[in-house]
Design an enzyme around this catalytic site. Structure first.
Site, PDB file in Angstrom:
ATOM      1  N   SER A  15       0.807  -1.344  -0.185  1.00  0.00           N
ATOM      2  CA  SER A  15      -0.065   0.014  -0.006  1.00  0.00           C
ATOM      3  C   SER A  15       0.778   1.158  -0.054  1.00  0.00           C
ATOM      4  CB  SER A  15      -0.868  -0.143   1.168  1.00  0.00           C
ATOM      5  OG  SER A  15      -1.747  -1.199   1.363  1.00  0.00           O
ATOM      6  N   GLU A  35       9.620  -5.811  -6.115  1.00  0.00           N
ATOM      7  CA  GLU A  35       8.679  -6.727  -5.232  1.00  0.00           C
ATOM      8  C   GLU A  35       8.820  -8.039  -5.280  1.00  0.00           C
ATOM      9  OE1 GLU A  35       5.867  -6.323  -2.675  1.00  0.00           O
ATOM     10  OE2 GLU A  35       6.264  -8.306  -2.838  1.00  0.00           O
ATOM     11  N   CYS A  43      -2.260  -5.859   2.427  1.00  0.00           N
ATOM     12  CA  CYS A  43      -3.404  -5.671   2.570  1.00  0.00           C
ATOM     13  C   CYS A  43      -4.356  -6.410   1.507  1.00  0.00           C
ATOM     14  CB  CYS A  43      -3.650  -4.092   2.381  1.00  0.00           C
ATOM     15  SG  CYS A  43      -5.359  -3.648   2.443  1.00  0.00           S
ATOM     16  N   CYS A  48      -5.991  -7.308   4.796  1.00  0.00           N
ATOM     17  CA  CYS A  48      -7.516  -6.577   4.723  1.00  0.00           C
ATOM     18  C   CYS A  48      -8.396  -7.134   3.727  1.00  0.00           C
ATOM     19  CB  CYS A  48      -7.277  -5.287   4.543  1.00  0.00           C
ATOM     20  SG  CYS A  48      -5.959  -4.555   5.141  1.00  0.00           S
ATOM     21  N   LYS A  51      -9.354 -10.932   3.703  1.00  0.00           N
ATOM     22  CA  LYS A  51     -10.033 -11.195   4.949  1.00  0.00           C
ATOM     23  C   LYS A  51     -11.575 -10.662   5.075  1.00  0.00           C
ATOM     24  CE  LYS A  51     -10.462  -8.028   7.551  1.00  0.00           C
ATOM     25  NZ  LYS A  51      -9.403  -7.744   8.381  1.00  0.00           N
ATOM     26  N   GLY A 176      -4.874 -12.589  20.715  1.00  0.00           N
ATOM     27  CA  GLY A 176      -6.270 -12.031  21.144  1.00  0.00           C
ATOM     28  C   GLY A 176      -6.339 -10.784  20.502  1.00  0.00           C
ATOM     29  N   TYR A 178      -6.339  -8.159  16.711  1.00  0.00           N
ATOM     30  CA  TYR A 178      -7.073  -8.035  15.414  1.00  0.00           C
ATOM     31  C   TYR A 178      -7.538  -9.331  14.620  1.00  0.00           C
ATOM     32  CZ  TYR A 178      -6.504  -3.064  15.141  1.00  0.00           C
ATOM     33  OH  TYR A 178      -6.557  -1.579  15.816  1.00  0.00           O
ATOM     34  N   ILE A 179      -6.412  -9.937  14.539  1.00  0.00           N
ATOM     35  CA  ILE A 179      -6.433 -11.371  13.461  1.00  0.00           C
ATOM     36  C   ILE A 179      -7.009 -12.471  14.235  1.00  0.00           C
ATOM     37  CG2 ILE A 179      -5.188 -12.782  12.082  1.00  0.00           C
ATOM     38  CD1 ILE A 179      -2.792 -10.813  11.529  1.00  0.00           C
ATOM     39  N   GLU A 182     -10.840 -11.688  14.498  1.00  0.00           N
ATOM     40  CA  GLU A 182     -11.394 -11.474  13.181  1.00  0.00           C
ATOM     41  C   GLU A 182     -11.672 -13.109  12.535  1.00  0.00           C
ATOM     42  OE1 GLU A 182      -9.254  -8.912  10.863  1.00  0.00           O
ATOM     43  OE2 GLU A 182     -10.437  -7.327  11.811  1.00  0.00           O
ATOM     44  N   GLY A 263       0.811 -11.098  16.399  1.00  0.00           N
ATOM     45  CA  GLY A 263       1.624  -9.751  16.067  1.00  0.00           C
ATOM     46  C   GLY A 263       2.394  -9.822  14.766  1.00  0.00           C
ATOM     47  N   THR A 311      -3.226  -0.232   6.868  1.00  0.00           N
ATOM     48  CA  THR A 311      -3.008   0.327   5.421  1.00  0.00           C
ATOM     49  C   THR A 311      -3.243   1.903   5.245  1.00  0.00           C
ATOM     50  OG1 THR A 311      -3.665  -1.796   4.947  1.00  0.00           O
ATOM     51  CG2 THR A 311      -3.742  -0.246   3.216  1.00  0.00           C
ATOM     52  N   HIS A 436     -34.204   7.992  11.487  1.00  0.00           N
ATOM     53  CA  HIS A 436     -34.891   6.922  11.884  1.00  0.00           C
ATOM     54  C   HIS A 436     -35.621   5.619  10.792  1.00  0.00           C
ATOM     55  CE1 HIS A 436     -37.262   4.894  15.252  1.00  0.00           C
ATOM     56  NE2 HIS A 436     -38.391   5.041  14.391  1.00  0.00           N
ATOM     57  N   GLU A 441     -28.437   6.375  14.637  1.00  0.00           N
ATOM     58  CA  GLU A 441     -29.344   7.276  15.205  1.00  0.00           C
ATOM     59  C   GLU A 441     -29.067   7.282  16.715  1.00  0.00           C
ATOM     60  OE1 GLU A 441     -33.787   7.067  15.424  1.00  0.00           O
ATOM     61  OE2 GLU A 441     -33.575   5.075  15.044  1.00  0.00           O
TER      62      GLU A 441
END
Ligand code: NDP
Length: 447
Positions: A15, A35, A43, A48, A51, A176, A178-179, A182, A263, A311, A436, A441
């Site tokens: 990114s 690369e 990502c 991202c 996922k 425990g 993000y990954i 998810e 991590g 990202t 509404h 709201e």
């Protein structure tokens, strides 16, 4: 004519690297990027994007069940993992192509091979070729870290999880964050028996405590198991191919798949930083507010600098770098009030200070909460409650944090984050008429 082969050589087409390449080229720089794997980076290729597609795929499990309460005759459903997996892989390949096209359209030269730093203005390619550049940008990202215990090689990381041959019956996830949360949601919806194993006693450190508690409570109600304070000691592979996990203070756990979500570390191994004397601090490349390292011609952006591993932050850093160095427009990044989300089930959205942080920093704090059952769930008969929370400065009324756990929380949070960034007050929220019926709201109805 410059003495260098290129004005800019970017290492890593993720990114941050792709954005920097494109913008630098648009400012007239002659740019090359190397690369070693696939253009798009973590990502797009193994983070991202795939996922989120799995999150969508997984949610159908509940949607199809709920549909019956809304009058739909849903015959018995089955889930075919290879179909979803291959469709996601196909979509990722399409995006990879688009990223490559962006580079090509901007006349950026792409080297599809590993590059290392050979000197302040010199890069060595895996093929043996040496290329020179006025500036070098390191945008190599981060890499999953795996606990150093016997048998760790039997586990996989988020790098491999998108390519599983078949869906396992049981999954043990270490971590425990993000990954972990998810993928706990994803695997659970695919009917796997999921156990999260943590070295400590809390999930999603850094998020608001009440919101974390709510996710934990909902996850446990759904049937996801948790083992806290259970550091991993070793993994043994059984004769039948299953895995036995030995953790401190708990009985061994038998499982079919181990996913490490413990991590990600900046990817600097073997990068040749020592050849140019680039300073590394706590395992990350040290940069100033203009993304410059201690070496005048070398810059770094994104996860490899370990500032904020997200990202959109890497993209901003890459863009600011290119504007600063090639666009005659020195720019720094404002890291305050960055919105973030956890695509757990249900998802979390957050921006600004947690209640705990606000109490430490501001002293006078006023907190408003809305604890509600989404309308859709009432008809579906789903006993799952959402929680929204506004953290305000007690003296000025300024909303300094918003924390939400509910269906679509990240979608709602992005817009609400503008209000926090703009420094709006609780009175501004109250002055806004509710839309509404919606979940959003609740944000303007808290008293
Ligand atoms: P996180 O930093 O979110 O969580 C790491 C987890 O692993 C924590 O629970 C931590 O425990 C634990 N841990 C760390 N080291 C060890 C160890 N040696 N042994 C056992 N447990 C350990 O990392 P993730 O891997 O989940 O994600 C990496 C990064 O990627 C995130 O920080 C985030 O920046 C990014 N990401 C963002 C997403 C999003 O925006 N939705 C989605 C996925 C990733 P403890 O709390 O005790 O330190």
């Amino acid at each position: 004519m410059s003495d260098f082969d290129f004005d800019l050589f970017v290492i890593g087409a993720g990114s941050g690297g792709v954005r920097a390449s494109r913008v630098a080229a648009s400012h007239g720089a002659r740019v090359a990027v190397a690369e070693e794997y696939k253009v798009g980076g973590t990502c797009v290729i193994r983070g991202c994007v795939p996922k989120k597609l799995l999150v969508y795929g997984a949610h159908f499990a509940e949607d199809l069940k709920d549909a019956r309460r809304f009058g739909w005759d849903v015959p018995e459903t089955t889930f075919d993992w290879p179909t979803l997996r291959d469709n996601v892989i196909g979509e990722v390949a399409r995006l990879e192509g688009l990223y490559q096209q962006t580079l090509d359209n901007n006349k950026v030269t792409t080297f599809h091979e590993r590059a290392t730093i050979a000197g302040p203005h010199e890069v060595r390619l895996a093929s043996g070729k040496t290329v020179t550049a006025k500036y070098i940008l390191i945008a190599t990202g981060a890499w999953p870290q795996v606990p150093d215990v016997p048998g760790a090689e039997h586990g996989i990381t988020s790098n491999e999880v998108f390519h599983l041959e078949k869906m396992p019956k049981r999954v043990a996830i270490f971590g425990g964050g993000y990954i972990a949360n998810e993928f706990a949601g994803i695997f659970h919806e695919f009917s796997c028996q999921v156990t999260l194993i943590l070295r400590g006693d809390q999930i999603l450190r850094g998020y608001d405590e009440q919101i974390r508690d709510r996710l934990l409570q909902i996850s446990m109600t759904k049937g996801i198991q948790f083992r806290f304070n259970a550091p991993l000691e070793r993994i043994e592979k059984q004769e039948d191919g299953t895995l036995k996990l030995f953790v401190k203070g708990s009985d061994p756990i038998e499982t079919d798949l181990v996913l490490f979500a413990t991590g990600r570390n900046p990817k600097i191994d073997g990068l040749g930083l020592e050849n140019a004397g680039v300073t590394v601090e706590k395992g990350a490349i040290k940069v100033d507010e203009y993304n410059r390292t201690n070496v005048e011609s070398i810059y770094a952006v994104g996860d490899v600098t370990n500032r904020v591993q997200l990202t959109p932050v890497a993209i901003r850093e890459g863009h600011a770098f290119a504007d600063t160095v090639f666009g005659n427009n020195p720019r720094t990044i404002d890291y305050a009030a960055i919105p973030s989300a956890v695509f757990s089930n249900p998802p979390i959205g957050a921006v600004g200070m947690t209640e705990g942080e606000a109490r430490n920093k501001l002293g006078s704090v006023k907190v408003y909460t809305s604890d509600f059952r989404p309308m859709k769930f009432t008809l579906a008969g789903r006993n799952e409650r959402s929680l929204y929370k506004l953290v305000c400065n007690g003296d000025t009324g300024q909303v300094v944090g918003i924390h939400m756990i509910s269906p679509d929380a990240p979608e709602i949070l992005q817009a609400a984050a503008i209000a926090v960034k703009a420094g709006l007050t609780k009175a501004d929220f109250d002055a806004t008429v509710a839309l509404h019926p919606s979940m959003a709201e609740e944000l303007v109805l808290m008293r």
